[in-house]
Design a protein around this motif. Sequence first.
Motif, PDB file in Angstrom:
ATOM      1  N   LEU A  27      35.300  32.120  57.630  1.00  0.00           N
ATOM      2  CA  LEU A  27      36.644  32.593  57.931  1.00  0.00           C
ATOM      3  C   LEU A  27      36.639  33.468  59.182  1.00  0.00           C
ATOM      4  O   LEU A  27      37.543  33.385  60.007  1.00  0.00           O
ATOM      5  CB  LEU A  27      37.197  33.361  56.726  1.00  0.00           C
ATOM      6  CG  LEU A  27      38.646  33.810  56.831  1.00  0.00           C
ATOM      7  CD1 LEU A  27      39.556  32.621  57.062  1.00  0.00           C
ATOM      8  CD2 LEU A  27      39.057  34.560  55.576  1.00  0.00           C
ATOM      9  N   VAL A  28      35.621  34.267  59.354  1.00  0.00           N
ATOM     10  CA  VAL A  28      35.530  35.134  60.533  1.00  0.00           C
ATOM     11  C   VAL A  28      35.359  34.293  61.794  1.00  0.00           C
ATOM     12  O   VAL A  28      36.014  34.539  62.814  1.00  0.00           O
ATOM     13  CB  VAL A  28      34.359  36.138  60.373  1.00  0.00           C
ATOM     14  CG1 VAL A  28      34.146  36.914  61.648  1.00  0.00           C
ATOM     15  CG2 VAL A  28      34.615  37.066  59.207  1.00  0.00           C
ATOM     16  N   GLU A  29      34.505  33.295  61.758  1.00  0.00           N
ATOM     17  CA  GLU A  29      34.307  32.429  62.921  1.00  0.00           C
ATOM     18  C   GLU A  29      35.594  31.677  63.273  1.00  0.00           C
ATOM     19  O   GLU A  29      35.955  31.574  64.449  1.00  0.00           O
ATOM     20  CB  GLU A  29      33.175  31.430  62.649  1.00  0.00           C
ATOM     21  CG  GLU A  29      31.807  32.076  62.557  1.00  0.00           C
ATOM     22  CD  GLU A  29      30.738  31.122  62.036  1.00  0.00           C
ATOM     23  OE1 GLU A  29      29.571  31.329  62.389  1.00  0.00           O
ATOM     24  OE2 GLU A  29      31.087  30.181  61.291  1.00  0.00           O
ATOM     25  N   ALA A  30      36.275  31.179  62.289  1.00  0.00           N
ATOM     26  CA  ALA A  30      37.540  30.475  62.528  1.00  0.00           C
ATOM     27  C   ALA A  30      38.580  31.414  63.135  1.00  0.00           C
ATOM     28  O   ALA A  30      39.329  31.037  64.039  1.00  0.00           O
ATOM     29  CB  ALA A  30      38.068  29.866  61.238  1.00  0.00           C
ATOM     30  N   GLY A  31      38.627  32.647  62.667  1.00  0.00           N
ATOM     31  CA  GLY A  31      39.553  33.643  63.206  1.00  0.00           C
ATOM     32  C   GLY A  31      39.266  33.950  64.664  1.00  0.00           C
ATOM     33  O   GLY A  31      40.189  34.106  65.471  1.00  0.00           O
ATOM     34  N   VAL A  32      37.994  34.036  65.029  1.00  0.00           N
ATOM     35  CA  VAL A  32      37.618  34.299  66.415  1.00  0.00           C
ATOM     36  C   VAL A  32      38.036  33.132  67.302  1.00  0.00           C
ATOM     37  O   VAL A  32      38.573  33.337  68.405  1.00  0.00           O
ATOM     38  CB  VAL A  32      36.094  34.573  66.523  1.00  0.00           C
ATOM     39  CG1 VAL A  32      35.639  34.566  67.965  1.00  0.00           C
ATOM     40  CG2 VAL A  32      35.750  35.884  65.849  1.00  0.00           C
TER      41      VAL A  32
END
Length: 172
Positions: free
Chosen positions: A13-18
Amino acid sequence: MPNHRTFQRGLTLVEAGVVVAIVAAAATTAAPGLQRLIEHRRLDAAATRLAADLQLARNEAIARNRVVRISRDETTGCYLLHTGPAGSCRCDADGTAVCDAGGAAIRSVASSPRITLQSNTASIAFDPLHGTVTPTATWRVIGGDGRAVHHVVNVMGRVRSCSPDAAVPGYR
């Protein structure tokens, strides 16, 4: 017991948000330039269409051996090519030509969004014998951002196009 490793693929989720944040930042940076490009293309298309229609009116007058006019309808913002007297044809609300007796429409062009058409005369007539025009005129195609292309129609019926202060690339 055998050692089996399982690998998971995909994004957290963090990678997708970035990734979404980077794409959003790039899009907001590119949007004004893209909008200017779209405005330029609209203006160039409308100016090119008008120049071609001015030439078409001259050619049609010679081919039909009749006076052909190009008239601007101030109420609807469209212009049309027609035969007959100056006030014999006008544009309907949807941009289609409506002609009285004595006039026949050749083509009507509805106004484009965010494009304004101005001229120093409401109608010009092309003579079928010599291809000359009466009166001479300057037709201005003005974009939503204020840039403009001018089409100057001389007495011989020839069209010269320019852009004041070279505001529109591709025009003198």
